[in-house]
Design a protein around this motif. Structure first.
Motif, PDB file in Angstrom:
ATOM      1  N   ARG A 333     112.576  12.283  48.449  1.00  0.00           N
ATOM      2  CA  ARG A 333     113.377  12.440  47.232  1.00  0.00           C
ATOM      3  C   ARG A 333     114.799  12.914  47.552  1.00  0.00           C
ATOM      4  NH1 ARG A 333     110.591  15.549  42.397  1.00  0.00           N
ATOM      5  NH2 ARG A 333     110.659  17.259  43.890  1.00  0.00           N
ATOM      6  N   GLY A 334     114.920  13.823  48.520  1.00  0.00           N
ATOM      7  CA  GLY A 334     116.245  14.347  48.872  1.00  0.00           C
ATOM      8  C   GLY A 334     117.161  13.219  49.338  1.00  0.00           C
ATOM      9  N   GLU A 335     116.593  12.307  50.134  1.00  0.00           N
ATOM     10  CA  GLU A 335     117.410  11.193  50.645  1.00  0.00           C
ATOM     11  C   GLU A 335     117.789  10.247  49.513  1.00  0.00           C
ATOM     12  OE1 GLU A 335     115.271   9.411  53.886  1.00  0.00           O
ATOM     13  OE2 GLU A 335     115.476  11.251  55.098  1.00  0.00           O
ATOM     14  N   TYR A 336     116.852  10.055  48.587  1.00  0.00           N
ATOM     15  CA  TYR A 336     117.129   9.175  47.443  1.00  0.00           C
ATOM     16  C   TYR A 336     118.272   9.759  46.592  1.00  0.00           C
ATOM     17  CZ  TYR A 336     116.153   6.097  43.475  1.00  0.00           C
ATOM     18  OH  TYR A 336     116.252   5.161  42.477  1.00  0.00           O
ATOM     19  N   VAL A 337     118.182  11.070  46.337  1.00  0.00           N
ATOM     20  CA  VAL A 337     119.204  11.740  45.534  1.00  0.00           C
ATOM     21  C   VAL A 337     120.564  11.612  46.236  1.00  0.00           C
ATOM     22  CG1 VAL A 337     119.960  14.026  44.703  1.00  0.00           C
ATOM     23  CG2 VAL A 337     117.574  13.317  44.396  1.00  0.00           C
ATOM     24  N   SER A 338     120.577  11.759  47.567  1.00  0.00           N
ATOM     25  CA  SER A 338     121.846  11.661  48.308  1.00  0.00           C
ATOM     26  C   SER A 338     122.381  10.236  48.264  1.00  0.00           C
ATOM     27  CB  SER A 338     121.660  12.047  49.773  1.00  0.00           C
ATOM     28  OG  SER A 338     121.158  13.328  49.845  1.00  0.00           O
ATOM     29  N   PHE A 339     121.492   9.261  48.412  1.00  0.00           N
ATOM     30  CA  PHE A 339     121.911   7.855  48.354  1.00  0.00           C
ATOM     31  C   PHE A 339     122.607   7.593  47.018  1.00  0.00           C
ATOM     32  CE2 PHE A 339     121.248   3.521  46.944  1.00  0.00           C
ATOM     33  CZ  PHE A 339     121.525   2.754  48.063  1.00  0.00           C
ATOM     34  N   ARG A 342     126.030   9.256  46.595  1.00  0.00           N
ATOM     35  CA  ARG A 342     127.114   8.539  47.267  1.00  0.00           C
ATOM     36  C   ARG A 342     127.610   7.378  46.418  1.00  0.00           C
ATOM     37  NH1 ARG A 342     123.908   9.729  51.707  1.00  0.00           N
ATOM     38  NH2 ARG A 342     122.987   7.640  51.800  1.00  0.00           N
ATOM     39  N   ARG A 343     126.798   6.914  45.486  1.00  0.00           N
ATOM     40  CA  ARG A 343     127.218   5.845  44.569  1.00  0.00           C
ATOM     41  C   ARG A 343     127.677   6.426  43.221  1.00  0.00           C
ATOM     42  NH1 ARG A 343     124.914   4.702  48.730  1.00  0.00           N
ATOM     43  NH2 ARG A 343     125.152   2.635  49.625  1.00  0.00           N
ATOM     44  N   GLY A 344     127.870   7.737  43.185  1.00  0.00           N
ATOM     45  CA  GLY A 344     128.415   8.366  41.967  1.00  0.00           C
ATOM     46  C   GLY A 344     127.385   8.574  40.880  1.00  0.00           C
ATOM     47  N   VAL A 345     126.097   8.626  41.256  1.00  0.00           N
ATOM     48  CA  VAL A 345     125.039   8.810  40.253  1.00  0.00           C
ATOM     49  C   VAL A 345     124.279  10.096  40.576  1.00  0.00           C
ATOM     50  CG1 VAL A 345     122.939   7.853  39.251  1.00  0.00           C
ATOM     51  CG2 VAL A 345     124.798   6.317  39.933  1.00  0.00           C
ATOM     52  N   ASP A 346     124.262  11.002  39.614  1.00  0.00           N
ATOM     53  CA  ASP A 346     123.571  12.273  39.793  1.00  0.00           C
ATOM     54  C   ASP A 346     122.132  12.108  39.296  1.00  0.00           C
ATOM     55  OD1 ASP A 346     123.017  14.946  40.093  1.00  0.00           O
ATOM     56  OD2 ASP A 346     124.060  15.568  38.266  1.00  0.00           O
ATOM     57  N   ILE A 347     121.188  12.242  40.224  1.00  0.00           N
ATOM     58  CA  ILE A 347     119.767  12.065  39.872  1.00  0.00           C
ATOM     59  C   ILE A 347     119.133  13.448  39.684  1.00  0.00           C
ATOM     60  CG2 ILE A 347     117.519  11.363  40.879  1.00  0.00           C
ATOM     61  CD1 ILE A 347     119.109   8.953  40.007  1.00  0.00           C
ATOM     62  N   GLY A 348     118.391  13.620  38.611  1.00  0.00           N
ATOM     63  CA  GLY A 348     117.695  14.890  38.393  1.00  0.00           C
ATOM     64  C   GLY A 348     116.289  14.844  38.967  1.00  0.00           C
ATOM     65  N   CYS A 349     115.668  15.993  39.138  1.00  0.00           N
ATOM     66  CA  CYS A 349     114.283  16.063  39.649  1.00  0.00           C
ATOM     67  C   CYS A 349     113.442  16.949  38.726  1.00  0.00           C
ATOM     68  CB  CYS A 349     114.257  16.606  41.071  1.00  0.00           C
ATOM     69  SG  CYS A 349     115.260  15.672  42.212  1.00  0.00           S
ATOM     70  N   GLU A 378     106.279  16.394  42.737  1.00  0.00           N
ATOM     71  CA  GLU A 378     106.836  16.008  44.044  1.00  0.00           C
ATOM     72  C   GLU A 378     107.612  14.700  43.995  1.00  0.00           C
ATOM     73  OE1 GLU A 378     103.417  18.226  46.729  1.00  0.00           O
ATOM     74  OE2 GLU A 378     103.282  16.078  46.394  1.00  0.00           O
ATOM     75  N   ARG A 379     107.246  13.826  43.054  1.00  0.00           N
ATOM     76  CA  ARG A 379     107.840  12.481  43.091  1.00  0.00           C
ATOM     77  C   ARG A 379     108.778  12.153  41.927  1.00  0.00           C
ATOM     78  NH1 ARG A 379     103.332   8.300  44.551  1.00  0.00           N
ATOM     79  NH2 ARG A 379     102.237   9.355  46.238  1.00  0.00           N
ATOM     80  N   ILE A 380     108.857  13.048  40.951  1.00  0.00           N
ATOM     81  CA  ILE A 380     109.609  12.676  39.751  1.00  0.00           C
ATOM     82  C   ILE A 380     111.112  12.613  40.009  1.00  0.00           C
ATOM     83  CG2 ILE A 380     110.071  14.988  38.786  1.00  0.00           C
ATOM     84  CD1 ILE A 380     108.949  13.522  36.103  1.00  0.00           C
ATOM     85  N   ILE A 381     111.757  11.683  39.357  1.00  0.00           N
ATOM     86  CA  ILE A 381     113.230  11.688  39.293  1.00  0.00           C
ATOM     87  C   ILE A 381     113.636  11.404  37.850  1.00  0.00           C
ATOM     88  CG2 ILE A 381     113.677  10.955  41.693  1.00  0.00           C
ATOM     89  CD1 ILE A 381     114.433   8.215  39.802  1.00  0.00           C
ATOM     90  N   ASN A 382     114.851  11.819  37.507  1.00  0.00           N
ATOM     91  CA  ASN A 382     115.393  11.501  36.185  1.00  0.00           C
ATOM     92  C   ASN A 382     116.669  10.684  36.375  1.00  0.00           C
ATOM     93  OD1 ASN A 382     115.423  15.033  35.936  1.00  0.00           O
ATOM     94  ND2 ASN A 382     113.612  13.796  35.473  1.00  0.00           N
ATOM     95  N   LEU A 383     116.706   9.504  35.761  1.00  0.00           N
ATOM     96  CA  LEU A 383     117.963   8.741  35.735  1.00  0.00           C
ATOM     97  C   LEU A 383     118.850   9.362  34.649  1.00  0.00           C
ATOM     98  CD1 LEU A 383     116.775   5.017  36.010  1.00  0.00           C
ATOM     99  CD2 LEU A 383     117.345   6.624  37.828  1.00  0.00           C
TER     100      LEU A 383
END
Ligand code: PLP
Length: 410
Positions: A333-339, A342-349, A378-383
């Motif tokens: 998840r940390g790598e996904y959030v960083s990816f 870098r594209r200007g999108v803040d992902i929540g968890c 452990e796996r949730i993200i918020n767009l």
């Protein structure tokens, strides 16, 4: 940077906050809130957690069990414990992240006095089914079991056209800055039961203090700071401070894994400044919810087939306080959030914990058995989703998610 959430605070809210506040504003907010949701009574508190604490105290519920989801905001469990009661956690389903009905039916005991069906992320639970399960338990144990709908994420959420906040005995709302309708801070209980409303007001009078003289000024400053922090220009700086320093920790980190505690000022009254902001936001509630539903549809249309995310289906009557998805197994998840950053999108968890797995609750209640809550945490993200998010921003998020998908498939 596209913020993961953004309260729709504008100049009308700021003017309302800055105007000299009249003492009857809180009553006005209560009346307007009750009318808007079609319920007879509303009683305001400083926080949603205070409202829950007061509900348990007002009903004289003590040394009893309160059934809550394993996957919810931890402050619900804290308020339960601090009121002198014991939470009983029920695991959730991956279908809508709400309590599993079969597990709910098994969670009752002779000590159960309250159930808190929670319509998490704005996904409505079937309140008729909850009522049947509660009635069975009442027959079995021979005493009343109160039902408090937790609508902090789901103000106007409905199941088969009926608002979930009207089911059961009462409903709980929260208005902190992360909620889709905010009064900067605050909470509310609504109920159709006049006797319960009187008990709640009496309890508030007995336990909640007038806030100190500086509180309204602090609330005004907070409102202006929040507007600046979430503005298009300010959010890059906010994000940098949140991720690169500890300056915003007290605002962002609202829990400590190891302790069960409520804020020092949780037993104060709601300030008229907060109520004034709430009144302005309330007029835009329907507009906020309509926009959230439109954004959820837009994400779904473009992303339902991406391989690295599992999304709950769109649901009639849901209010999408968060737009959630589970990351596929194996994706960090940390790598996904960083990816995405870098594209200007803040992902929540949110929510990044399962309450019974937190150290403080393991210590209190023993080893947890709530695997779905654990997996979700452990796996949730918020767009990103907010009533003031433009279609262009949504399209940028969709493009970034698709880019990741292309990369992970390659
Ligand atoms: C589901 C849920 N219930 C209750 C609350 C309590 O709200 P408050 O933060 O105002 O105490 C929250 C808070 O964020 C929440 O997310």
């Amino acid at each position: 940077m596209i913020p993961r959430f953004k309260s729709a605070l504008g100049w009308p809210e700021c003017f309302a906050a800055l105007r000299p506040s009249r003492a009857d504003r809180v009553e006005q907010f209560e009346r307007a809130f009750a009318d808007e949701l079609g319920v007879a009574h509303a009683v305001a508190f400083a926080y949603g957690r205070t409202a829950l604490w007061a509900m348990l105290k007002a009903l004289g519920i003590e040394d009893a069990e309160v059934i809550i989801p394993a996957y919810t905001c931890v402050v619900v469990a804290h308020a339960t414990v601090e009121s002198g009661n014991r939470p009983v956690f029920v695991d959730i389903t991956e279908r809508d992240f709400n309590m599993d009905f079969d597990l709910l039916a098994d969670a009752f005991s002779e000590r159960t006095r309250m159930v808190i069906p929670t319509h998490l992320f704005g996904y409505p639970m079937d309140t008729d089914r909850v009522a049947e399960i509660v009635q069975d338990a009442e027959k079995r144990y021979g005493h009343r079991i109160w039902v408090l709908q937790d609508c902090a994420h789901s103000f106007d959420a409905a199941i088969e056209g009926r608002r979930v906040c009207l089911a059961g005995d009462a409903a709980l709302f929260a208005f902190n800055i992360a909620k889709y309708m905010t009064s900067i801070g605050g909470g509310m209980i609504t109920t159709g039961d006049a006797e319960l409303a009187d008990k709640l007001r009496d309890c508030r009078e007995a336990h909640c203090r007038r806030p100190p003289w500086y509180k309204p000024w602090e609330r005004r400053a907070y409102c202006l700071a929040a507007m600046a922090a979430f503005s298009s220009l300010g959010y890059g700086l906010t994000w940098g401070l949140e991720h690169g320093t500890s300056l915003l920790d007290s605002e962002v980190k609202y829990y400590n894994d190891k302790t069960i505690e409520l804020p020092n000022d949780f037993l104060r009254l709601m300030t008229p400044v907060e109520a004034a902001v709430g009144c302005v936001q309330l007029r835009r509630l329907r507009q906020f919810e309509a926009r959230r539903r439109a954004i959820a549809r837009r994400y779904h249309e473009a992303l339902a087939d991406v391989s690295h995310l599992a999304m709950p289906p769109l649901q009639e009557g849901a209010t999408y306080s968060h737009f959630i998805a589970l990351l596929a197994a194996g994706i960090r998840r940390g790598e996904y959030v960083s990816f995405m950053a870098r594209r200007g999108v803040d992902i929540g968890c949110v929510i990044q914990y399962s309450v019974p797995h937190m150290a403080a609750y393991e210590k209190l209640l023993g080893p947890p058995a709530h695997p779905v809550a654990r997996k979700a945490s452990e796996r949730i993200i918020n767009l990103p989703i907010s009533a003031v998010l433009s279609d262009r921003a949504v399209d940028r998020v969709r493009a970034a998610v698709r880019e990741y998908d292309g990369r992970s498939l390659a």
